[in-house]
Each structure stands twice: as C-alpha cells, then as structure tokens.
Design an enzyme around this catalytic site. Structure first.
Site, PDB file in Angstrom:
ATOM      1  N   CYS A 177       0.792  -1.232   0.000  1.00 19.77           N
ATOM      2  CA  CYS A 177       0.000   0.000   0.000  1.00 19.77           C
ATOM      3  C   CYS A 177       0.817   1.273   0.000  1.00 19.77           C
ATOM      4  O   CYS A 177       0.256   2.372  -0.128  1.00 19.77           O
ATOM      5  CB  CYS A 177      -0.930   0.010   1.207  1.00 19.77           C
ATOM      6  N   TRP A 179       2.451   4.582   1.143  1.00 17.01           N
ATOM      7  CA  TRP A 179       2.040   5.528   2.183  1.00 17.01           C
ATOM      8  C   TRP A 179       0.523   5.668   2.242  1.00 17.01           C
ATOM      9  O   TRP A 179       0.013   6.554   2.916  1.00 17.01           O
ATOM     10  CB  TRP A 179       2.689   6.880   1.941  1.00 17.01           C
ATOM     11  N   CYS A 359      15.330   5.195 -15.796  1.00 19.55           N
ATOM     12  CA  CYS A 359      14.030   4.532 -15.884  1.00 19.55           C
ATOM     13  C   CYS A 359      13.108   5.254 -16.856  1.00 19.55           C
ATOM     14  O   CYS A 359      12.361   4.612 -17.610  1.00 19.55           O
ATOM     15  CB  CYS A 359      13.397   4.440 -14.502  1.00 19.55           C
TER      16      CYS A 359
END
Length: 389
Positions: A177, A179, A359
C-alpha cells in the site's frame, strides 16, 4: 620496470580499443562521445568504456555514480541506447549472472522480503515527500487529461477505483500500500473501508498519521503472512507497484493469496511494471542499488500464474505515462536537492538522478511497460466494462 612498462602499454592499447569500439557503437544510436547534443556523453575518466563494455548496465550506472562521465539528458541517452539495442551487445555476463541467480535462488523469500523496505522505502520520508505528489503515490500517474503530477496521480487513483467499481461500504485490501495514497483516496471519495500491507516501517508510520480518523488500517507484514487461513475476505483487492517485488518463484503464491482474500464476486486490480520478454531478468544496476531482489514480470508470466485463480477481465497498457511521471519526479527531486544534500551526499545524488532518468528512458524506448490488469475469480456476471477514460 620493463615489465611494468609493457603492462602499462597493454592497458593503454586495451583502453584505446574499447574507446574506439564504444564510440562506434554509440554513433549507431546517434550519440557522439564529447559531442554537443544534450544526449551526447562527456567522458572524464580513461577507464570508462573498459568498465561499460565489460560490465554493461552495472558498469554504466556505477561509472556515472563515480563521476566518470556526464550527460545533459541521461534519459534521452538511455532511450537511444535501448532503441539501437546496444544493451544486447555489451556486458552480457552481468545479465546472465543475474538471470541465473534468479533461477537458482528465491530472491524474494519471506526472509528477504524486508530488505527492499529497509534499503529503499525507509530511505527517509523527507526524500519522498519532496519528490512525490502530496498524496505520495509512488507509481505511474495517468496523464491523458492531466497537466501536473498531482492531477496525474489523482487521475490514476480514480481510474483504479472506477475499474474496481467501488461502492460505499465495500472493503478494499491494498497489497503493497505504500504511504496509503490509494486507500486514503478510496476512503474519502468512495466511502470504503481499507486495509493495507507494507514491509516498510516508515510507510506504515507516516501513512497512519496521514489517515487520521479515516477507516484505513496499515499492517506491517509480508503478503504471505496475511490471512493465511482465508478467514477475512474483501470485496475488492488492489496491488499497485508491489508485484515487481514478488518474483517468478512466488507468483503462484501471490495469486493464491489474493484469491484467498477475495470474495467470489469481487474484483482484483494488478498495477505493475512489466517487461517485454519472459526470463529476461531485471536490470543489474537497478537490482543492486535501487530495488534489491526486484523482478519484472512478463505478460505471459502474469497470464500463466494467475489463470488457476482468476479470469482476466481487462488489460490496459499506459507505459508511456511512466516516462512523464519519472521526469516529473526528477524535476521535483532536483528542486528539493539543496535541502536534502546534507543528509544524502553527492554520490547518492548522482545515483538517484541516474535512477529516475534511466528509468524514464526505458519507458520512452518502450523497453518497459506499465500494465493495469483487472481479474475476477469466476468471471464477472454480465461481463466487465472498462470505465470511460
């Protein structure tokens, strides 16, 4: 003395040969060593190309961290390298070793699952608060109508809620999950009750603070340890940006766990980065410095390992949006760096900058993808309809 001179000459010849070979390879991608274009590489150390040609991705990233080379637009440099498939021509030993290690060892076992929490997600909430949007969504935003990072992340969260067909009073399990961005959004806007799983102490602590009085609970646990007897079942399940930490040896266990936790008429949304080919392994530099024990799934692996438990209702690829998301994170990271540098230092700065830009380049080159897959246990009655986007 004579032998030292001969050895020194051999090293010089090898370096010159590798320099010429690397320059020739880069030229095929439109990259010039010492050129004036923003994606051209500026080399500061004579051993740079020895290191890159022998170690591939690992050598490229580590030599950048060490200040051996620079580039104004690292993201575009990586894009051009991948589009020209230069990565397939250098440093294959590193890729082969990473692939072999993943096949022989369960790098994502329960004992190792906590390593990525400590090494990456617990780096410091101040870093992530500075880099991410206000909701701290650490996954790809959805940009078709968005003009800002915050808008893109809110659009992504709402898209997930719509795909899950959330209704007031439902229960939602968020596997990985973070934060709590999805849980807090779903609780506020769709009036659902949420439970989130994380292996990061910092995420659980700050997430609970942000949740306040909302019906949201964080559990610091590995997914394999949660609800082992299937006593608690949820109306909906989501997993956003966590499946990249599961690993091929655990895919069946992951989908079995999700099925065990989901009601028979429920829906499960899987949001994950993916690779184009099965068995290709993760980038060695990313695995060593950013996401320990990471592993990107292929489309065929998701389909194969989920089919015993689920019917595939929908598959949505918006990988190009991750390029925009990463560039937005990079812009915020650069702006925040003066306030962060005393804690993290120059080598971390170069490592983190390279991570974000590298990325971005992989998604721009379409070497990596971003998938949202909607699954149901038995096939949704009347058929599944993706919401208008």
């Amino acid at each position: 003395m004579a032998s030292d001179m001969v050895l020194g000459t051999q090293r010089l010849i090898r370096t010159d040969d590798n320099w010429r070979r690397a320059a020739k390879l880069l030229t095929t991608a439109g990259i010039t060593v010492g050129g004036s274009k923003p994606w051209d590489i500026q080399v500061h150390h004579p051993g740079t190309f020895d290191r890159i040609l022998t170690r591939g991705s690992l050598g490229l990233g580590e030599s950048y961290m060490d200040g051996w080379w620079d580039c104004e637009q690292v993201d575009e440099l990586i894009t051009r390298i991948l589009r020209a498939r230069l990565d397939e021509q250098v440093g294959r030993a590193g890729w082969l070793w990473a692939s072999l290690k993943a096949r022989l060892t369960n790098l994502q076992s329960q004992q190792r699952a906590w390593q990525v929490g400590r090494a990456h997600y617990d780096l410091g909430n101040n870093l992530y608060e500075a880099m991410l949007d206000p909701a701290m969504a650490y996954s790809c935003g959805y940009w078709p109508q968005a003009q800002t990072l915050q808008q893109a992340q809110e659009a992504k969260l709402d898209l997930i809620c719509q795909k899950l067909q959330l209704q007031p009073g439902m229960s939602l399990l968020d596997i990985g999950c973070g934060w709590g961005s999805l849980m807090l959004f779903a609780a506020r806007h769709y009036q659902v009750r949420c439970v989130g799983l994380t292996v990061s102490k910092e995420q659980a602590r700050l997430g609970a603070e942000k949740a306040g009085d909302l019906p949201v609970r964080f559990e610091l646990t590995d997914y394999r340890q949660f609800n082992e007897r299937g006593e608690q079942r949820f109306d909906r399940i989501a997993s956003v940006g966590m499946f990249e930490h599961v690993g091929q040896k655990n895919y069946r266990t992951f989908f079995d766990m999700a099925r065990r936790c989901l009601r028979d008429d429920g829906l499960f949304l899987l949001h994950t980065i993916g690779k184009n080919q099965a068995g290709a392994g993760i980038d060695p530099w990313i695995e060593k410095y950013i996401f320990p024990n990471g592993a990107l799934p292929s489309a065929s692996e998701i389909a194969f390992y989920s089919e015993e438990d689920f019917v595939m209702e929908d598959w949505h690829n918006f990988g190009e949006d991750y390029d925009k998301t990463l560039m937005a994170w990079h812009e915020r990271f650069e702006a925040a760096w003066p306030a962060l540098k005393d804690r993290y230092g120059e080598r971390f700065y170069r490592m983190w900058r390279y991570y974000l830009l590298c990325c971005a380049g992989t998604f721009r080159a379409r070497d990596n993808q971003l998938w949202q897959v909607v699954l149901s246990p038995c096939g949704q009655a009347g058929g599944y309809r993706r919401p208008l986007m």
